[in-house]
Design a protein around this motif. Structure first.
Motif: not given
Length: 121
Positions: A52-70
């Protein structure tokens, strides 16, 4: 008659020892079941907390990475597609190595299960 009385006493003692052995065996089996059940439940609870914590971590890292890459690409949808594609590649790799993952898990679980029996001897 003394021999019959002695034989009767020894027979009763033997049955008593057998009964005591069965009761001790029953207690041991209950304790062993409790040990294995508590280990299994503990493993499942830890698994779900970590996942559960890993999923939340991957989710937030993915969102942050998408925003930064965007911001770098000047296109947030393209960045989301790239992040999603990267996650799909990771999923495909995990799927390709699923047999190896199974072997590692089974080896570790069997070591834990069978070594616990050796400790008791």
């Amino acid at each position: 008659m003394g021999i019959l009385n002695l034989l009767n006493e020894k027979t009763q003692e033997t049955f008593q020892h057998g009964d005591d052995y069965l009761k001790s065996s029953e207690k041991y089996i209950k304790l062993k079941i409790f040990e294995q059940l508590s280990l299994t439940i503990s493993l499942l609870v830890k698994f779900f907390i970590i996942i559960g914590l890993g999923f939340l971590g991957v989710f937030f890292v993915s969102v942050a990475g998408a925003i930064a890459l965007g911001e770098k690409l000047n296109s947030v949808p393209l960045a989301c597609l790239l992040i999603g594609a990267g996650l799909l590649v990771l999923m495909a790799l995990a799927f390709m190595f699923r047999r190896s993952i199974d072997n590692v898990v089974i080896t570790k679980m069997s070591n834990n299960f069978f070594n616990s029996d050796e400790d008791e001897n």
